[in-house]
Design a protein around this motif. Structure first.
Motif, PDB file in Angstrom:
ATOM      1  N   THR A 119      41.373  34.646  38.484  1.00  0.00           N
ATOM      2  CA  THR A 119      42.703  35.004  38.003  1.00  0.00           C
ATOM      3  C   THR A 119      43.064  34.249  36.733  1.00  0.00           C
ATOM      4  OG1 THR A 119      43.427  35.472  40.262  1.00  0.00           O
ATOM      5  CG2 THR A 119      45.149  35.074  38.637  1.00  0.00           C
ATOM      6  N   GLU A 120      42.669  32.997  36.645  1.00  0.00           N
ATOM      7  CA  GLU A 120      43.066  32.162  35.516  1.00  0.00           C
ATOM      8  C   GLU A 120      42.088  32.218  34.349  1.00  0.00           C
ATOM      9  OE1 GLU A 120      43.596  28.303  37.229  1.00  0.00           O
ATOM     10  OE2 GLU A 120      45.569  28.800  38.079  1.00  0.00           O
ATOM     11  N   ALA A 121      40.917  32.817  34.550  1.00  0.00           N
ATOM     12  CA  ALA A 121      39.915  32.890  33.482  1.00  0.00           C
ATOM     13  C   ALA A 121      40.138  34.125  32.616  1.00  0.00           C
ATOM     14  CB  ALA A 121      38.512  32.909  34.084  1.00  0.00           C
ATOM     15  N   SER A 122      39.558  34.092  31.440  1.00  0.00           N
ATOM     16  CA  SER A 122      39.696  35.225  30.521  1.00  0.00           C
ATOM     17  C   SER A 122      38.830  36.412  30.931  1.00  0.00           C
ATOM     18  CB  SER A 122      39.319  34.788  29.098  1.00  0.00           C
ATOM     19  OG  SER A 122      37.980  34.285  29.067  1.00  0.00           O
ATOM     20  N   SER A 123      37.808  36.152  31.743  1.00  0.00           N
ATOM     21  CA  SER A 123      36.923  37.229  32.194  1.00  0.00           C
ATOM     22  C   SER A 123      36.185  36.774  33.449  1.00  0.00           C
ATOM     23  CB  SER A 123      35.908  37.592  31.107  1.00  0.00           C
ATOM     24  OG  SER A 123      35.021  36.501  30.869  1.00  0.00           O
ATOM     25  N   LEU A 124      35.587  37.726  34.139  1.00  0.00           N
ATOM     26  CA  LEU A 124      34.796  37.401  35.319  1.00  0.00           C
ATOM     27  C   LEU A 124      33.609  36.531  34.938  1.00  0.00           C
ATOM     28  CD1 LEU A 124      34.637  37.997  38.393  1.00  0.00           C
ATOM     29  CD2 LEU A 124      33.060  39.862  37.828  1.00  0.00           C
ATOM     30  N   ALA A 125      33.003  36.821  33.782  1.00  0.00           N
ATOM     31  CA  ALA A 125      31.860  36.034  33.323  1.00  0.00           C
ATOM     32  C   ALA A 125      32.266  34.587  33.058  1.00  0.00           C
ATOM     33  CB  ALA A 125      31.277  36.659  32.056  1.00  0.00           C
ATOM     34  N   SER A 126      33.438  34.414  32.456  1.00  0.00           N
ATOM     35  CA  SER A 126      33.917  33.059  32.175  1.00  0.00           C
ATOM     36  C   SER A 126      34.189  32.299  33.467  1.00  0.00           C
ATOM     37  CB  SER A 126      35.199  33.136  31.337  1.00  0.00           C
ATOM     38  OG  SER A 126      35.745  31.860  31.139  1.00  0.00           O
ATOM     39  N   ALA A 127      34.777  32.969  34.460  1.00  0.00           N
ATOM     40  CA  ALA A 127      35.034  32.325  35.744  1.00  0.00           C
ATOM     41  C   ALA A 127      33.734  31.954  36.436  1.00  0.00           C
ATOM     42  CB  ALA A 127      35.867  33.247  36.636  1.00  0.00           C
ATOM     43  N   ALA A 128      32.752  32.843  36.363  1.00  0.00           N
ATOM     44  CA  ALA A 128      31.460  32.577  36.989  1.00  0.00           C
ATOM     45  C   ALA A 128      30.792  31.354  36.364  1.00  0.00           C
ATOM     46  CB  ALA A 128      30.557  33.800  36.861  1.00  0.00           C
ATOM     47  N   ALA A 129      30.901  31.231  35.036  1.00  0.00           N
ATOM     48  CA  ALA A 129      30.310  30.080  34.358  1.00  0.00           C
ATOM     49  C   ALA A 129      31.007  28.785  34.787  1.00  0.00           C
ATOM     50  CB  ALA A 129      30.401  30.264  32.848  1.00  0.00           C
TER      51      ALA A 129
END
Length: 301
Positions: A19-29
């Motif tokens: 929710t707080e990340a700019s993208s799913l990829a960014s959250a995964a990283a």
């Protein structure tokens, strides 16, 4: 979701990260997991709750109304779980938790001490620290466990914190010893119309400032406010060497070795003391502060 199936805290942390990340990829990283694994975890969380948490129709995943409801409750729940785990570990090694009370500059050290003494009969050996901070920092420090209780002037409750008004303090006015109002036994709020009034935050940035402005407006004038350039000192220090006034809750009489006079109002306003704490947490020391002797006025009244 069956009643016996609780929320998975690991997935809930992942949900907050997404929710707080700019993208799913960014959250995964950030979480050190693959994007596919994180996407699968979010689908499983939706299955557990039997609701759609994300609108996936656009290029970015957006929260549904149900997803926003989960996000609003997730952070205090996770913070509470983290604090519980820390308390359990401390208990296991026999370590005493030092309870920290954060208070805004509008609450004096003496007033905080008065609140803390509510714990003495039930917890005479409790380790308690008082720490002054700006009201805007309390929410963050409650969530990260830096403080256990926040105390401020206010009545509005953040949606993700618990709160209660636990006391009221009589408001007085502080002026320099040579101020025209210094020799008065009582003044009215309307008497302040000719003088600048020192506050610690601009209007609309502080409940207490807005509260003081409303007192002036109800007395028939628009106050001339000055934000104190020196923060962290007792409120009465703001008037030294000037014709300015400052609203205080100190006892009436001389202050700061005679350099300041604190004068009663003829119709004394009462300023609330609001406590803030993290939901989903338990603390015997906090309960003693919140549920201390019933008082609607502080002892100096």
């Amino acid at each position: 979701m069956p009643p016996e199936t609780p929320l998975d805290l690991r997935r809930l942390r992942q949900f907050v990260a997404v929710t707080e990340a700019s993208s799913l990829a960014s959250a995964a990283a950030t979480l050190f997991v693959s994007q596919q694994a994180l996407s699968t975890a979010m689908r499983q969380l939706e299955t557990d709750l039997d609701v759609a948490l994300f609108d996936r129709s656009g290029r970015r995943m957006r929260l549904t109304a149900a997803g926003d409801e989960l996000y609003q409750g997730a952070r205090p729940l996770l913070a509470g779980a983290e604090q519980l785990a820390e308390q359990v570990r401390a208990t296991a090694i026999g370590s005493e938790h030092a309870f920290v009370v954060g208070h805004s500059p509008a609450i004096s050290g003496e007033e905080v001490f008065d609140l803390i003494t509510r714990t003495h009969s039930e917890h005479p050996g409790a380790s308690i620290t008082a720490r002054q901070m700006f009201p805007g920092d309390m929410r963050t420090q409650l969530f990260d466990g830096t403080i256990d209780l926040g105390v401020r002037r206010g009545v509005q409750t953040p949606s993700d914190l618990a709160a209660a008004v636990i006391d009221y303090h009589r408001v007085r006015i502080a002026v320099a010893a040579d101020h025209p109002l210094a020799d008065r036994s009582e003044v009215s709020i309307a008497d302040l119309a000719d003088f600048e009034i020192v506050v610690w935050s601009p209007p609309h940035h502080s409940y207490y400032t807005d509260f003081l402005v409303s007192l002036c407006r109800r007395s028939g004038f628009e106050p001339r406010l000055v934000v104190n350039p020196i923060q962290g000192t007792p409120p009465m220090t703001a008037v030294i060497g000037s014709l300015r006034c400052a609203f205080v809750t100190d006892p009436a009489g001389p202050g700061l070795s005679g350099r300041v006079a604190v004068v009663d109002f003829d119709a004394p306003p009462l300023a609330p003391v609001q406590a803030l704490w993290l939901p989903h947490t338990a603390s015997a020391v906090r309960d003693a502060i919140l549920n201390g002797p019933d008082r609607t006025l502080s002892p100096g009244l």
